[in-house]
Design a protein around this motif. Sequence first.
Motif, short mmCIF file in Angstrom:
data_model
loop_
_atom_site.label_atom_id
_atom_site.label_comp_id
_atom_site.label_asym_id
_atom_site.label_seq_id
_atom_site.Cartn_x
_atom_site.Cartn_y
_atom_site.Cartn_z
N HIS A 249 -8.46 105.71 15.68
CA HIS A 249 -7.01 105.86 15.82
C HIS A 249 -6.42 106.71 14.71
O HIS A 249 -5.44 107.42 14.91
CB HIS A 249 -6.35 104.49 15.84
N GLY A 250 -6.96 106.63 13.52
CA GLY A 250 -6.46 107.43 12.41
C GLY A 250 -5.51 106.69 11.50
O GLY A 250 -5.30 107.10 10.35
N PHE A 251 -4.91 105.61 11.99
CA PHE A 251 -4.04 104.76 11.17
C PHE A 251 -4.55 103.33 11.26
O PHE A 251 -5.20 102.95 12.24
CB PHE A 251 -2.58 104.81 11.66
N GLY A 252 -4.24 102.53 10.24
CA GLY A 252 -4.71 101.16 10.21
C GLY A 252 -4.30 100.37 11.43
O GLY A 252 -3.17 100.48 11.91
N ILE A 253 -5.22 99.56 11.93
CA ILE A 253 -4.95 98.70 13.09
C ILE A 253 -4.72 97.28 12.59
O ILE A 253 -5.56 96.71 11.90
CB ILE A 253 -6.13 98.75 14.08
N ASN A 254 -3.56 96.73 12.93
CA ASN A 254 -3.17 95.40 12.45
C ASN A 254 -3.58 94.28 13.39
O ASN A 254 -3.85 93.16 12.94
CB ASN A 254 -1.66 95.33 12.25
N ALA A 255 -3.57 94.53 14.69
CA ALA A 255 -3.82 93.46 15.67
C ALA A 255 -4.56 94.03 16.86
O ALA A 255 -4.38 95.20 17.23
CB ALA A 255 -2.50 92.83 16.11
N MET A 256 -5.40 93.20 17.47
CA MET A 256 -6.17 93.61 18.65
C MET A 256 -6.50 92.37 19.46
O MET A 256 -6.74 91.29 18.90
CB MET A 256 -7.45 94.33 18.23
N ALA A 257 -6.53 92.49 20.78
CA ALA A 257 -6.91 91.38 21.64
C ALA A 257 -7.54 91.92 22.91
O ALA A 257 -7.24 93.03 23.35
CB ALA A 257 -5.68 90.53 21.98
N ARG A 258 -8.42 91.11 23.48
CA ARG A 258 -9.00 91.46 24.78
C ARG A 258 -8.09 90.94 25.88
O ARG A 258 -7.68 89.78 25.86
CB ARG A 258 -10.41 90.88 24.92
N LEU A 259 -7.79 91.78 26.86
CA LEU A 259 -6.92 91.37 27.95
C LEU A 259 -7.64 90.40 28.88
O LEU A 259 -8.88 90.46 29.01
CB LEU A 259 -6.45 92.59 28.75
N PRO A 260 -6.91 89.51 29.54
CA PRO A 260 -7.55 88.57 30.47
C PRO A 260 -8.28 89.30 31.60
O PRO A 260 -7.91 90.40 31.99
CB PRO A 260 -6.36 87.76 31.02
N GLY A 261 -9.32 88.70 32.12
CA GLY A 261 -10.07 89.29 33.22
C GLY A 261 -11.50 89.60 32.83
O GLY A 261 -11.90 89.47 31.67
N LYS A 262 -12.26 90.02 33.81
CA LYS A 262 -13.68 90.30 33.60
C LYS A 262 -13.92 91.64 32.93
O LYS A 262 -14.96 91.85 32.32
CB LYS A 262 -14.41 90.24 34.93
N LYS A 263 -12.99 92.57 33.09
CA LYS A 263 -13.14 93.86 32.44
C LYS A 263 -12.80 93.74 30.96
O LYS A 263 -11.89 93.00 30.59
CB LYS A 263 -12.22 94.89 33.09
N VAL A 267 -6.27 95.75 23.85
CA VAL A 267 -4.96 96.25 23.43
C VAL A 267 -4.88 96.11 21.93
O VAL A 267 -5.34 95.13 21.35
CB VAL A 267 -3.82 95.47 24.13
N PHE A 268 -4.32 97.13 21.27
CA PHE A 268 -4.18 97.05 19.82
C PHE A 268 -2.85 97.65 19.38
O PHE A 268 -2.25 98.48 20.06
CB PHE A 268 -5.34 97.73 19.10
N GLY A 269 -2.38 97.18 18.22
CA GLY A 269 -1.16 97.68 17.60
C GLY A 269 -1.46 98.14 16.19
O GLY A 269 -2.25 97.51 15.48
N ALA A 270 -0.83 99.26 15.77
CA ALA A 270 -1.21 99.89 14.52
C ALA A 270 -0.04 100.09 13.57
O ALA A 270 1.13 99.88 13.92
CB ALA A 270 -1.89 101.23 14.81
N LEU A 271 -0.38 100.52 12.36
CA LEU A 271 0.60 100.74 11.31
C LEU A 271 1.57 101.85 11.63
O LEU A 271 2.70 101.87 11.14
CB LEU A 271 -0.13 101.09 10.00
N ASP A 272 1.17 102.82 12.45
CA ASP A 272 2.01 103.97 12.73
C ASP A 272 2.99 103.74 13.87
O ASP A 272 3.61 104.68 14.36
CB ASP A 272 1.15 105.20 13.04
#
Length: 516
Positions: A249-263, A267-272
């Motif tokens: 991403h190039g900027f720090g990632i603060n949070a991440m989660a796997r979405l519900p489902g088999k796939k 999803v992630f949210g970053a400092l920028d």
Amino acid sequence: MPGRDNANPGRFWSQRVLMRVSICALGALLLLSRPLWRGAEFEARAEESDAAVTASAAKPDAPKDASAPGGQGDLSLRGHGGPVHSIKLNSAKTRALTGSFDYSMMLWDLSARPPKQIRRFDKHDGWVKAVALHRDGRRALSAGGGDVWLWDLATGEALYRFKGHKAEISALALSPDGKWAASASSDRTVRLWNLETRRAGPVLKGHKGPVNAVAFSADGKTVFTAGYDGTIRSWASAGGAFKRILYRHGFGINAMARLPGKKDLLVFGALDGRALVIDARTGERVHRFKALQGPFLAIALQEKPGLLALSGFEKKGGDIVGFIHVFRLGDWAPIEEYENPRGPIWAMDFGAIGATIYYGGKDDRVTVWQVSPRKEFETIAGPMPRRFEVNGTADQGELQFVRKCSLCHTLTSDGGNRAGPTLYRLFGRRAGTLPGYPYSDTLKNADIIWSAETIELLFGLGPSHYLPGTKMPLQKISDPKKREALIAYLKTASDAKSEDSSRKSDETGKDSSKEQ
């Protein structure tokens, strides 16, 4: 290029679209708008979302969120003695776990009115930045400082303490089968822990900075990690072998989660101020949300009816304003927005059917936002500035107290649960002897009487040097004049004669240093 966001990292949209729609209008909107094609799984999720919200709009007497019947009463979770950094509800939305700067985790009964504190877990050596509920409903995990604790929720017993990290833990994740836990730390590693054998598992090394987020794949065979180096990486959960860098991403990632489902969609949210969805199998970007002018800090998911919430903060006119944005998983359509003028939103989780969101920030409590049906006017109670925020005082001692001490301590005899005990009648008190506070062994065994001289040494040398092994954070004051002013203020403010005025200060945002 696959696996990389090539957009200009400095580019932000200056305005946001505010979605303030009534529940009826929202139902109509969802009926008229069909999801963009993203595969059968997402189509089904979008249809579930449409049906649930439309049914809610068409039936005013439909059952409401069990955590907010009728939207009446104060549903806030009150009891912590510091900002709340982690929140997790059980699947039935009847219990909640919260972790705080006050070094404690708390278990709540959300079905009670008002919500009731069931149990407090306070053996941690640092602030609790992450909590997790085990799938069996009987156990829970908490991350306090650099250790992972396994708890029996019914008895409050600490079943095990996993040690190994060299710095504070920022995130926890549980494998789908409940056998493994993963902890992400500022020491640049993720560690796996076997909850059945209670043995340490693989250590995942490779990030170039603190690791802020961790998640398991749907089948439990892969661990995904993200951190300040701006990368998302994948590892084999069995053995811990590094697989690949999924995304840069190039900027720090603060949070991440796997979405519900088999796939395995992440999803992630970053400092920028950007949030994205990627396919964890290919590293390809699936969706990019509209950029904001402040960092994302937390993610919440509700499988049915299919909702995603992203929180963080932005600067507006010199103020730090927290936000929550709610989206529909089926087509990423924005559903609602919320602003909190009291500062960043560090943690959150959905209530039943996504009708409410429990969120935490700089306040000593968890606040409930009613997402649907949206209230026309919303008020946020509580004193401002808070006790640990400067309120224009000219007294240098009081200023040092507010900055260095007030987040962890009060000055009154009924100071409540803070990260440290009350400083009421501090002078002349033997260290580690105030009833009801879980002192470290260092303080329990310290042969110290608190006086002007010992407090001078505490802040002159720093707690970690004066009392090695203490839970007190680093609060060294290098300037001798500032130390002198603080001690003079504490002499007066901690005296019994000053309790009334101290209580008033506590209520208006001026309070008092950690374990003493």
